[in-house]
Write an enzyme that holds these catalytic residues in place. Sequence first.
Site, PDB file in Angstrom:
ATOM      1  CB  THR A  91     -50.104 -41.405 -32.162  1.00 40.77           C
ATOM      2  OG1 THR A  91     -50.650 -42.707 -31.955  1.00 40.77           O
ATOM      3  CG2 THR A  91     -51.106 -40.615 -32.986  1.00 40.77           C
ATOM      4  CG  ASP A  92     -49.251 -46.795 -32.890  1.00 41.34           C
ATOM      5  OD1 ASP A  92     -50.037 -46.020 -32.295  1.00 41.34           O
ATOM      6  OD2 ASP A  92     -49.096 -47.981 -32.543  1.00 41.34           O
ATOM      7  CE1 TYR A 113     -54.247 -38.417 -29.421  1.00 45.09           C
ATOM      8  CE2 TYR A 113     -54.354 -40.702 -30.166  1.00 45.09           C
ATOM      9  CZ  TYR A 113     -53.634 -39.641 -29.649  1.00 45.09           C
ATOM     10  OH  TYR A 113     -52.285 -39.792 -29.375  1.00 45.09           O
TER      11      TYR A 113
HETATM   12  P1  NAD Z   1     -51.214 -37.037 -21.418  1.00 47.81           P
HETATM   13  O1  NAD Z   1     -52.645 -36.956 -21.764  1.00 47.81           O
HETATM   14  O2  NAD Z   1     -50.789 -37.848 -20.255  1.00 47.81           O
HETATM   15  O3  NAD Z   1     -50.631 -35.564 -21.186  1.00 47.81           O
HETATM   16  C1  NAD Z   1     -50.915 -34.492 -22.030  1.00 47.81           C
HETATM   17  C2  NAD Z   1     -50.342 -33.233 -21.370  1.00 47.81           C
HETATM   18  O4  NAD Z   1     -50.604 -32.116 -22.250  1.00 47.81           O
HETATM   19  C3  NAD Z   1     -50.989 -32.889 -20.020  1.00 47.81           C
HETATM   20  O5  NAD Z   1     -49.994 -32.531 -19.089  1.00 47.81           O
HETATM   21  C4  NAD Z   1     -51.889 -31.693 -20.350  1.00 47.81           C
HETATM   22  O6  NAD Z   1     -52.069 -30.815 -19.252  1.00 47.81           O
HETATM   23  C5  NAD Z   1     -51.103 -31.037 -21.478  1.00 47.81           C
HETATM   24  N1  NAD Z   1     -51.958 -30.210 -22.353  1.00 47.81           N
HETATM   25  C6  NAD Z   1     -53.146 -30.556 -22.910  1.00 47.81           C
HETATM   26  N2  NAD Z   1     -53.635 -29.530 -23.634  1.00 47.81           N
HETATM   27  C7  NAD Z   1     -52.720 -28.521 -23.547  1.00 47.81           C
HETATM   28  C8  NAD Z   1     -52.646 -27.214 -24.092  1.00 47.81           C
HETATM   29  N3  NAD Z   1     -53.621 -26.729 -24.857  1.00 47.81           N
HETATM   30  N4  NAD Z   1     -51.573 -26.452 -23.809  1.00 47.81           N
HETATM   31  C9  NAD Z   1     -50.572 -26.932 -23.010  1.00 47.81           C
HETATM   32  N5  NAD Z   1     -50.604 -28.163 -22.453  1.00 47.81           N
HETATM   33  C10 NAD Z   1     -51.655 -28.954 -22.721  1.00 47.81           C
HETATM   34  O7  NAD Z   1     -50.489 -37.499 -22.763  1.00 47.81           O
HETATM   35  P2  NAD Z   1     -49.336 -38.560 -23.018  1.00 47.81           P
HETATM   36  O8  NAD Z   1     -49.917 -39.910 -22.983  1.00 47.81           O
HETATM   37  O9  NAD Z   1     -48.180 -38.219 -22.176  1.00 47.81           O
HETATM   38  O10 NAD Z   1     -49.013 -38.240 -24.534  1.00 47.81           O
HETATM   39  C11 NAD Z   1     -48.049 -37.253 -24.874  1.00 47.81           C
HETATM   40  C12 NAD Z   1     -47.959 -37.146 -26.385  1.00 47.81           C
HETATM   41  O11 NAD Z   1     -47.598 -38.406 -26.944  1.00 47.81           O
HETATM   42  C13 NAD Z   1     -49.270 -36.752 -27.049  1.00 47.81           C
HETATM   43  O12 NAD Z   1     -48.999 -35.864 -28.093  1.00 47.81           O
HETATM   44  C14 NAD Z   1     -49.831 -38.074 -27.582  1.00 47.81           C
HETATM   45  O13 NAD Z   1     -50.636 -37.859 -28.715  1.00 47.81           O
HETATM   46  C15 NAD Z   1     -48.539 -38.808 -27.921  1.00 47.81           C
HETATM   47  N6  NAD Z   1     -48.621 -40.279 -27.853  1.00 47.81           N
HETATM   48  C16 NAD Z   1     -49.013 -40.901 -26.698  1.00 47.81           C
HETATM   49  C17 NAD Z   1     -49.026 -42.281 -26.636  1.00 47.81           C
HETATM   50  C18 NAD Z   1     -49.431 -43.016 -25.379  1.00 47.81           C
HETATM   51  O14 NAD Z   1     -49.552 -44.238 -25.417  1.00 47.81           O
HETATM   52  N7  NAD Z   1     -49.614 -42.348 -24.250  1.00 47.81           N
HETATM   53  C19 NAD Z   1     -48.656 -43.043 -27.760  1.00 47.81           C
HETATM   54  C20 NAD Z   1     -48.271 -42.368 -28.933  1.00 47.81           C
HETATM   55  C21 NAD Z   1     -48.250 -40.990 -28.955  1.00 47.81           C
END
Ligand code: NAD
Length: 334
Positions: free
Chosen positions: A123-124, A147
């Site tokens: 992530t940023d 986080y």
């Molecule tokens: P989200 O919270 O919508 O989804 C996370 C998913 O991971 C869920 O389906 C959950 O069931 C699954 N999960 C959680 N713990 C788990 C485990 N122990 N084993 C297996 N599955 C597990 O997240 P998102 O917003 O889709 O983000 C996805 C990725 O992108 C993350 O790594 C996040 O850090 C990164 N990210 C997100 C954003 C954003 O704006 N949403 C921005 C930058 C980076």
Amino acid sequence: MRILVTGGAGFIGSNFIRHILSNYPDYHVTNLDKLTYCGNLQNLKDVDGRTNYAFVRGDIADSGVVEKAMAEVDCVINFAAETHVDRSIMSATEFITTDVNGTYMLLEAAKVQKMRRFLQISTDEVYGSISGAAAKEEDRFNPSNPYSATKAGAELIARSYFITHDLPVIILRPSNNFGPYQYPEKFIPLFITNALMDTPLPLYGDGKNVRDWLYVEDACAAIDLVLHKGEPGEAYNISGENKRTNIDVARLILKELGKPEELITLVKDRPGHDRRYSIDGSKVERLGFDRKTEFGSALKKTIEWYTKNTAWWQDIKSGEFKNYYKKQYGERHG
Ligand code: NAD
Ligand code: TYD
């Protein structure tokens, strides 16, 4: 190509699986997801049943599950994580278990296999708050909340597996994503759904914090590009090139929905709230990334999606979310 996607039942993961299955019909995707509070198989009901897609319910922190799921895959894309900053402030336990230890388990299982790529979705936020110029990939980490600290830890471990074990790890650092299927605890879907219910939009602090918004379909295109053309050992920022204050975004949402600005309610700020995120996205652009979506039209599409899919978010808002919301915002309003 056989791809293991972890966390594919979440927001970006489900959009990414849909992107891969529609652009590469000869690829096979296995989705390993624990289905935590925000994992939702409804997000993928349109691809369920396809012969080139399989779902496995399991925890990335469970070595037995991970070793089995990883057998015979060419690439891993690790989306699975605890992702909500406010929840990490309430308790960081699950963030350490999943984001750090879960990533470690995946790397351990991947290291003994011939793997073409291991993409770690970071992530940023690992750069922390940036007041001046945009952060470049080689800049120092300065995470501010549990986080972002666990995400920084995870990617440092991933990078060490490239250096020490020759695992073809690539790190991606997207900015804030928005779009369909985002769990409504996050800013944009929370504000859209609250506005649709005519309930207050809880804006933290003075509302002038800045985020760089990236439409999820553009994020998926960038991840696809890095999967195919990225250099192992490298990190890539993925910027939306679209920095906005929260109050501006809140006003845009209300305007689009024809709701009054009085719904915006300033509430107690988030502790350790990063003022501004800003990343330099030129490296992935040099690889060929070209954003397709303009913010105004993407926000409009997102609002339309939440307006049409009320059952999806009403289901969520009447479940686990209700207690979380009461605890989180009861204190902030107090
Ligand atoms: P989200 O919270 O919508 O989804 C996370 C998913 O991971 C869920 O389906 C959950 O069931 C699954 N999960 C959680 N713990 C788990 C485990 N122990 N084993 C297996 N599955 C597990 O997240 P998102 O917003 O889709 O983000 C996805 C990725 O992108 C993350 O790594 C996040 O850090 C990164 N990210 C997100 C954003 C954003 O704006 N949403 C921005 C930058 C980076
Ligand atoms: P969020 O979606 O939690 O993402 P981030 O990981 O970037 O913090 O929040 C985006 C921005 O919106 C952030 O500056 C905090 C702010 N915010 C609010 O003002 N009110 C809210 O209820 C939420 C959830 C976020």
